[in-house]
Design an enzyme around this catalytic site. Structure first.
Site, PDB file in Angstrom:
ATOM      1  N   ASP A 258     -25.078  56.375 -35.271  1.00  0.00           N
ATOM      2  CA  ASP A 258     -25.323  57.113 -36.502  1.00  0.00           C
ATOM      3  C   ASP A 258     -25.373  58.625 -36.248  1.00  0.00           C
ATOM      4  O   ASP A 258     -26.017  59.091 -35.296  1.00  0.00           O
ATOM      5  CB  ASP A 258     -26.662  56.659 -37.106  1.00  0.00           C
ATOM      6  CG  ASP A 258     -27.015  57.398 -38.369  1.00  0.00           C
ATOM      7  OD1 ASP A 258     -26.305  57.231 -39.370  1.00  0.00           O
ATOM      8  OD2 ASP A 258     -28.000  58.168 -38.352  1.00  0.00           O
ATOM      9  N   GLU A 295     -20.368  58.062 -35.860  1.00  0.00           N
ATOM     10  CA  GLU A 295     -20.302  58.771 -37.129  1.00  0.00           C
ATOM     11  C   GLU A 295     -20.514  60.246 -36.808  1.00  0.00           C
ATOM     12  O   GLU A 295     -21.512  60.612 -36.189  1.00  0.00           O
ATOM     13  CB  GLU A 295     -21.383  58.305 -38.093  1.00  0.00           C
ATOM     14  CG  GLU A 295     -21.337  59.074 -39.412  1.00  0.00           C
ATOM     15  CD  GLU A 295     -22.628  59.006 -40.207  1.00  0.00           C
ATOM     16  OE1 GLU A 295     -22.578  59.306 -41.412  1.00  0.00           O
ATOM     17  OE2 GLU A 295     -23.691  58.696 -39.627  1.00  0.00           O
TER      18      GLU A 295
END
Length: 609
Positions: A258, A295
């Protein structure tokens, strides 16, 4: 060196990194009360072993003879983030996936889901009966939003505070293992979303160790995780071991990292590179490929470039640019970061380069942004039309099915699945789910609950002032319940047609070499002005595909001067089969013919040679 508790043959080894603590002991609290001191080594690790102990035994670490804290590397917290850690025997689970070899990254079709809202029960095991329906659709990989223990029973997962512990309300350790085993049995790979850029605010007891965070940098969530400041060596080891922990103990096929742009590390070896090196070693041990997917908001190819050319060696990354370019075209929205997008030429560039911003000036950022990924390949980019962030960070959590027409949904699906990248669907997207995916939490700290509510209201204050609705209460059970999938919708009406349309597109990706082969060198993307049509030509050896995507509100006439072979129509979203208004396009385009093609508004047509 493993950290946390390692159970084997009726005994358990304990390892805790706490260089600034003067005294550490294991405090067993159930089924008996017992304190066992640990010994400190020269690097600040505390070690000890306890014999005649059983799985399920509850324990804390006692710091300086007075403070009980859960194990920062606890594998299971049956009482939640404020309770004791539980000893886990990972060898007791009987796996059935010895023959599993995984899914190559370039062949993946990813399906992002949230465990709590994917089924009525909201558990790992309740997902298993639905796997065959995902496989029937054409999905071969699921990506699970974070399951590291978070406070309460409902949360997106990005407020997790125990990176090694499996969420108790989802079914814990064995529940996740049963799900992964069932996925592999049916031919589905499993990627888990993990968060290494911050920990949540409630139950974050890592603060008490004085080493895991640094004030050198600030993130959107507060102090940064300490990857390059004093006493960062144990922090780096903690998170590198976490990568291996998930891949080894839960047989996962990959991790999605993330928001790596909020991971700050200016040392000579970036923590992402260290993680990638550790995974490469594990791959050699297991004899199959494992994947790290980042990401990132940076549009920086270094993340996915190989170590040999100065990159970090991460396998792939999300391309937000692709999503933004597509979203603005089909919705017309231009607020926030969408102000940088809206031109069809940008979607064409995304098809050809992965990023739209490759050191181009960004109006939203007020600076130049990105770099051209010249030495990368399309299989290193994961693209989507919807995901948890792009839906859930809207005030009302509204999906595309609530924002655009049915024809627009088919056009969006085609733009995604005809691209040369690894596609990702968000749960329910395949049949046009209309239930929102809202932001929800279940904190126990009243001050924190109120702060979250106020923050959410402040974020959308301008919308309220214009007479809009109030942001749903993130703490309310109803907000969570409203976000559950209406799974039966896919069985009837346009929902069924959209499901079948996705299935058809995914079958085309598998069966047609020109679509299956992900290669920028065998792709042309041309914008037809002023028709608002994107013309795509993809080819591989003898296989060739022509497609037209009309993003305009009017039917357009396209002159096609065909000089090579006979082209057969294999997909036309305007046909009544797909719930369209009917098509006037020919079934075949003959060689040496000069055809006029009428492309309906918000439609896609694909011809194959």
């Amino acid at each position: 060196m493993y950290i946390g508790s390692q159970y084997s043959n009726n005994s358990c080894n304990f390892t805790l990194w706490a260089p600034l603590v003067g005294e550490v002991a294991v405090h067993l609290v159930d089924p008996e009360d017992k304190i066992v001191p640990l010994k400190k080594d020269e690097r600040g690790y505390w070690h000890g072993s306890i014999a005649d102990i059983k799985p399920g035994t509850l324990y804390y670490y006692q710091l300086d003879g007075e403070t009980d804290r859960a194990d920062p590397a606890a594998h299971f917290l049956p009482q939640g983030v404020h309770g004791a850690s539980s000893i886990v025997d990972h060898s007791s689970f009987k796996w059935n996936d010895d023959q599993w070899q995984g899914i190559p990254l370039e062949q993946m079709v990813i399906y992002e889901l949230h465990v709590g809202t994917f089924t009525e029960e909201g558990t790992f095991e309740s997902m298993i009966p639905r796997l065959s329906q995902l496989r029937e659709l054409g999905v071969n990989t699921i990506e699970i939003m974070p399951v590291a223990q978070f406070p309460g029973s409902r949360n997106w997962g990005y407020d997790g505070v125990f990176p090694y512990a499996v969420q108790n309300s989802y079914g814990g350790v064995d529940g996740l293992k049963k799900l992964v085993d069932a996925c592999h049995d049916i031919g589905i790979a499993v990627i888990l979303d993990v968060v290494y850029n911050h920990l949540g605010p409630e139950g974050n007891y890592l603060w008490g160790y004085g080493t895991y965070f640094t004030e050198k940098y600030r993130t959107p969530w507060g102090s940064a995780v300490n990857f390059d400041d004093a006493y960062s060596d144990g922090v780096r080891h903690y998170f590198v071991q976490n990568v291996l922990y998930w891949l080894e103990n839960y047989h996962l096929d990959g991790l999605r990292l993330d928001a790596v742009h909020a991971i700050y590390d200016f040392g000579a070896k970036h923590i992402l590179a260290e993680m990638a090196e550790a995974v490469t070693e594990l791959e050699q041990k297991k004899g199959r490929q494992l994947y790290l997917i980042a990401e990132s908001d940076l549009n920086d190819p270094r993340i996915i470039r190989s170590k040999e050319v100065g990159g970090y060696g991460i396998d792939a990354q999300w391309s937000d640019d692709f999503h933004h370019a597509l979203h603005t075209l089909v919705t017309g929205e231009n607020n926030g970061y969408y102000e940088d997008f809206g031109d069809l030429e940008q979607l064409a560039k995304a098809y050809l380069q992965g990023f739209v911003y490759t050191w181009d000036y960004s109006k939203h950022r007020h600076r130049y942004h990105g770099e051209y990924p010249s030495d990368c390949v399309p299989s290193q980019f994961v693209v989507c039309a919807q995901n948890h962030d792009q839906i859930g960070n809207r005030m009302l959590g509204d999906r595309l099915a609530e924002l655009i027409s049915f024809e627009g949904l088919k056009l969006t699906a085609a733009a995604l699945l005809l691209s040369p990248y690894v596609p990702m669907l968000f749960m329910g997207e395949e049949y046009g789910e209309t239930a929102p995916f809202l932001y929800f939490v279940s904190h126990s700290d009243r001050d924190l609950i109120e702060a979250v509510r106020k923050g959410r209201k402040a974020e959308f204050a301008a919308f309220h002032e214009m007479g809009g609705k109030e942001a749903p209460d993130p703490q309310a059970e109803e907000t969570y319940q409203r976000s559950r999938l209406n799974w039966d919708k896919r069985k009837a009406g346009n929902h069924r047609k959209l499901w079948l349309f996705h299935q058809k597109l995914l079958k085309m990706r598998r069966d047609i070499p020109a679509l299956r082969n992900l290669d920028w060198n065998q792709l042309e993307a041309t914008v037809l002005k002023p028709e608002k049509v994107l013309h795509i030509h993809r080819h591989h050896q003898d296989s060739r595909i022509l497609c037209w995507l009309n993003f305009g509100s009017e039917a357009v006439k396209i002159a096609e001067n065909n000089k090579s072979g006979i082209w057969e129509k294999i997909l036309d979203s305007s046909e009544e089969t797909w719930g369209g208004i009917g098509s006037k396009l020919p079934e075949k385009i003959e060689e040496n013919s000069n055809s006029i093609l009428i492309i309906n508004p918000y439609s896609v047509v694909v011809y194959s040679n």
